[in-house]
Design a protein around this motif. Structure first.
Motif, PDB file in Angstrom:
ATOM      1  N   ILE A 354     -20.957  38.039  17.784  1.00 18.76           N
ATOM      2  CA  ILE A 354     -20.794  38.911  18.953  1.00 18.76           C
ATOM      3  C   ILE A 354     -19.332  39.287  19.163  1.00 18.76           C
ATOM      4  O   ILE A 354     -18.952  39.756  20.243  1.00 18.76           O
ATOM      5  CB  ILE A 354     -21.366  38.255  20.229  1.00 18.76           C
ATOM      6  CG1 ILE A 354     -20.709  36.900  20.491  1.00 18.76           C
ATOM      7  CG2 ILE A 354     -22.874  38.122  20.150  1.00 18.76           C
ATOM      8  CD1 ILE A 354     -21.156  36.237  21.775  1.00 18.76           C
ATOM      9  N   SER A 355     -18.509  39.069  18.129  1.00 13.83           N
ATOM     10  CA  SER A 355     -17.096  39.502  18.126  1.00 13.83           C
ATOM     11  C   SER A 355     -16.236  38.800  19.166  1.00 13.83           C
ATOM     12  O   SER A 355     -15.248  39.373  19.648  1.00 13.83           O
ATOM     13  CB  SER A 355     -17.005  41.024  18.316  1.00 13.83           C
ATOM     14  OG  SER A 355     -17.653  41.694  17.265  1.00 13.83           O
ATOM     15  N   LEU A 356     -16.595  37.566  19.510  1.00 13.44           N
ATOM     16  CA  LEU A 356     -15.723  36.783  20.370  1.00 13.44           C
ATOM     17  C   LEU A 356     -14.640  36.085  19.558  1.00 13.44           C
ATOM     18  O   LEU A 356     -13.563  35.799  20.066  1.00 13.44           O
ATOM     19  CB  LEU A 356     -16.532  35.731  21.138  1.00 13.44           C
ATOM     20  CG  LEU A 356     -16.985  36.100  22.548  1.00 13.44           C
ATOM     21  CD1 LEU A 356     -17.794  34.958  23.154  1.00 13.44           C
ATOM     22  CD2 LEU A 356     -15.816  36.448  23.438  1.00 13.44           C
ATOM     23  N   LEU A 357     -14.943  35.769  18.294  1.00 12.57           N
ATOM     24  CA  LEU A 357     -13.994  35.103  17.412  1.00 12.57           C
ATOM     25  C   LEU A 357     -13.873  35.865  16.105  1.00 12.57           C
ATOM     26  O   LEU A 357     -14.806  36.575  15.700  1.00 12.57           O
ATOM     27  CB  LEU A 357     -14.450  33.666  17.104  1.00 12.57           C
ATOM     28  CG  LEU A 357     -14.203  32.581  18.151  1.00 12.57           C
ATOM     29  CD1 LEU A 357     -14.749  31.255  17.634  1.00 12.57           C
ATOM     30  CD2 LEU A 357     -12.731  32.451  18.480  1.00 12.57           C
ATOM     31  N   ARG A 358     -12.753  35.671  15.443  1.00 12.71           N
ATOM     32  CA  ARG A 358     -12.545  36.233  14.106  1.00 12.71           C
ATOM     33  C   ARG A 358     -12.894  35.174  13.064  1.00 12.71           C
ATOM     34  O   ARG A 358     -12.599  33.992  13.215  1.00 12.71           O
ATOM     35  CB  ARG A 358     -11.082  36.639  13.947  1.00 12.71           C
ATOM     36  CG  ARG A 358     -10.678  37.809  14.796  1.00 12.71           C
ATOM     37  CD  ARG A 358      -9.179  37.925  14.956  1.00 12.71           C
ATOM     38  NE  ARG A 358      -8.423  37.659  13.731  1.00 12.71           N
ATOM     39  CZ  ARG A 358      -7.089  37.656  13.690  1.00 12.71           C
ATOM     40  NH1 ARG A 358      -6.391  37.878  14.798  1.00 12.71           N
ATOM     41  NH2 ARG A 358      -6.466  37.423  12.549  1.00 12.71           N
ATOM     42  N   ARG A 359     -13.526  35.638  12.005  1.00  9.79           N
ATOM     43  CA  ARG A 359     -13.937  34.692  10.963  1.00  9.79           C
ATOM     44  C   ARG A 359     -12.733  34.055  10.263  1.00  9.79           C
ATOM     45  O   ARG A 359     -12.832  32.959   9.702  1.00  9.79           O
ATOM     46  CB  ARG A 359     -14.841  35.392   9.939  1.00  9.79           C
ATOM     47  CG  ARG A 359     -15.527  34.440   8.976  1.00  9.79           C
ATOM     48  CD  ARG A 359     -16.589  35.130   8.170  1.00  9.79           C
ATOM     49  NE  ARG A 359     -17.712  35.561   8.979  1.00  9.79           N
ATOM     50  CZ  ARG A 359     -18.711  34.750   9.355  1.00  9.79           C
ATOM     51  NH1 ARG A 359     -18.678  33.466   9.026  1.00  9.79           N
ATOM     52  NH2 ARG A 359     -19.705  35.211  10.079  1.00  9.79           N
TER      53      ARG A 359
END
Length: 477
Positions: A354-359
């Motif tokens: 959900i684009s809260l963190l970057r991989r």
């Protein structure tokens, strides 16, 4: 429509709808904001580092206060943008500035009836208008419109008329372009933030909220979905009196959640209301994928049962209702399930989804983020911490300092630079979820929602709950 308890005591505004008046007012805002920044920057040349930091905080507060004061006078989309900046800004603006801008959520003077009466006459037509008696004193006032009580002469039916401010929709695009420049001049947004992208999302949201045809449909849909649940009341809509910019519904008597009548309710009744507030959010999010994202208390009033204990929520204003895509919801369910199960990998995968963190974040960021996520789930654990629990493990929402602890945990982890500014779906979803938590606190509810969340996470969606489930130890994280 957000309720404004001060509206009957404050001097009504003369609405600035003409392009010359609005442009002149906004040009003045830009000049003053830019001059203030120039003066502040010059003064900082002669200060040491600690003094500069203190002065910077004071400067942000002054700029935000100036912006809030000016926008509150203009009404319309510019004021709404200020409100939305307090929502988006929590991810990149100084906390002191956010607190000032949040005042725009609650402090909106009404517009004089003389400015609205000709508009209502034109929009409804003389024949329809003659069927109604309209109280000139508004029930509520907000940035995009205000509500007046009315009575239908033929049968005495009590109604609410929501009136959009005149020429508002025509000014949205130009208002947002101008205000974007003013925010830049005021230096309320740090370098590197994509302000244009944020403003475009705000623009789409405002267009959604001024679409009264859509709001009528959403009000009707919520009414149909909740028709057989006696914990909630949704107003009836009256299409025959409604237009693109006028929305007429039934008047539904109710008390503010912070009223003395609600505070006086016995603990079991407040607990029941708290459970209803939580379950409404779970229904919207897990079952429907349609969430009313404006948590203002004016939209969640309470009809106190004077003769018994059958208190109900009266749900108002569905202009901020958002529909969420199944793919987004699936990833978010994984995030919630990961926290609920104390499964760090699932939580992190969901947060990336959900684009809260970057991989490409460092492992320490993942670890810190997981700790924060599992802290947020505290009210939904089977056995909450003893200091916030009753003898039978009900969570004491009114005594919990969870918001402070979550905020502190994020600051201590120093992981903010690895967060992205979340997409609008998350911003507005979290806005509503935070509102539910605050509502539970104001009700001083004692309610353990562990089983309720488990039901919506697993039974409702056919998911298989891991054997360890929520019984796993937090020390395993």
């Amino acid at each position: 429509m957000a309720n404004n308890s001060k509206s009957d005591k404050r001097k009504p505004l003369k609405l600035k709808t003409g392009s010359f008046d609005r442009n002149a007012a906004m040009a003045r805002m830009g000049v003053m904001a830019g001059a203030s920044y120039a003066t502040h920057t010059f003064g900082n040349l002669f200060r040491n580092k600690s003094d500069r930091e203190a002065r910077n905080r004071e400067f942000y507060v002054r700029q935000a206060q100036f912006l809030a004061d000016e926008l509150g006078q203009l009404k319309g989309s510019v004021m709404k943008v200020g409100q939305m900046l307090s929502v988006y800004g929590q991810y990149f603006m100084p906390p002191e500035a956010i607190e000032v801008l949040r005042s725009l959520q609650d402090d909106s003077p009404p517009v004089a009836w003389d400015d609205l009466a000709p508009v209502v006459r034109e929009r409804l037509g003389a024949e329809r208008l003659a069927e109604l008696e309209i109280d000139e004193e508004p029930l509520a006032a907000a940035s995009l419109g205000q509500v007046h009580r009315a009575r239908r002469k033929s049968d005495g039916r009590e109604l609410c008329i929501k009136i959009q401010y005149p020429q508002l929709a025509d000014a949205i695009d130009s208002d947002i372009r101008t205000l974007t420049n003013i925010v830049r001049l005021a230096r309320l947004v740090p370098k590197g933030i994509e302000l244009n992208a944020i403003m475009e999302e705000v623009r789409e949201m405002i267009y959604r909220e001024v679409d009264y045809d859509r709001e009528l449909r959403m009000t009707r849909e919520f009414g149909e979905r909740l028709a057989h649940d006696d914990r909630y009341v949704v107003p009836e809509v009256f299409p025959e009196y409604s237009t693109e910019t006028v929305l007429v519904t039934s008047f539904e008597a109710a008390s503010h959640v912070q009223s003395e009548a609600v505070k006086a309710l016995a603990q079991p009744r407040r607990n029941r209301l708290g459970g209803a507030a939580l379950e409404l959010f779970f229904l919207e999010f897990f079952d429907w994928g349609i969430v009313q994202t404006d948590p203002h208390f004016g939209n969640y009033k309470i009809r106190v049962d004077e003769a018994g204990d059958d208190d109900k929520f009266v749900l108002l204003d569905f202009g901020a209702t958002r529909e969420f895509a199944p793919r987004f919801l699936g990833a978010y369910y994984d995030t919630v399930a990961g926290a609920f199960e104390y499964d760090q990998d699932k939580l992190i995968d969901g947060a990336i989804g959900i684009s809260l963190l970057r991989r490409d974040s460092p492992q320490q960021v993942f670890d810190d983020f997981a700790k924060v996520g599992m802290l947020i789930i505290e009210p939904f654990t089977k056995e909450p911490p003893a200091e916030f629990a009753t003898a039978d493990h009900q969570y004491k929402w009114g005594e919990s300092d969870l918001f402070w602890r979550v905020s502190r945990a994020v600051q201590d982890a120093a992981i903010s630079r690895w967060f992205r500014i979340p997409p609008r779906e998350i911003v507005f979803l979290h806005r509503r979820l935070g509102g539910v938590f605050v509502l539970m606190s104001v009700l001083d509810a004692e309610y353990n929602a562990h089983d309720m969340l488990a039901h919506y996470l697993y039974q409702e969606h056919g998911r298989i709950r891991p054997d360890a489930g929520s019984e796993a130890s937090k020390d395993d994280v």
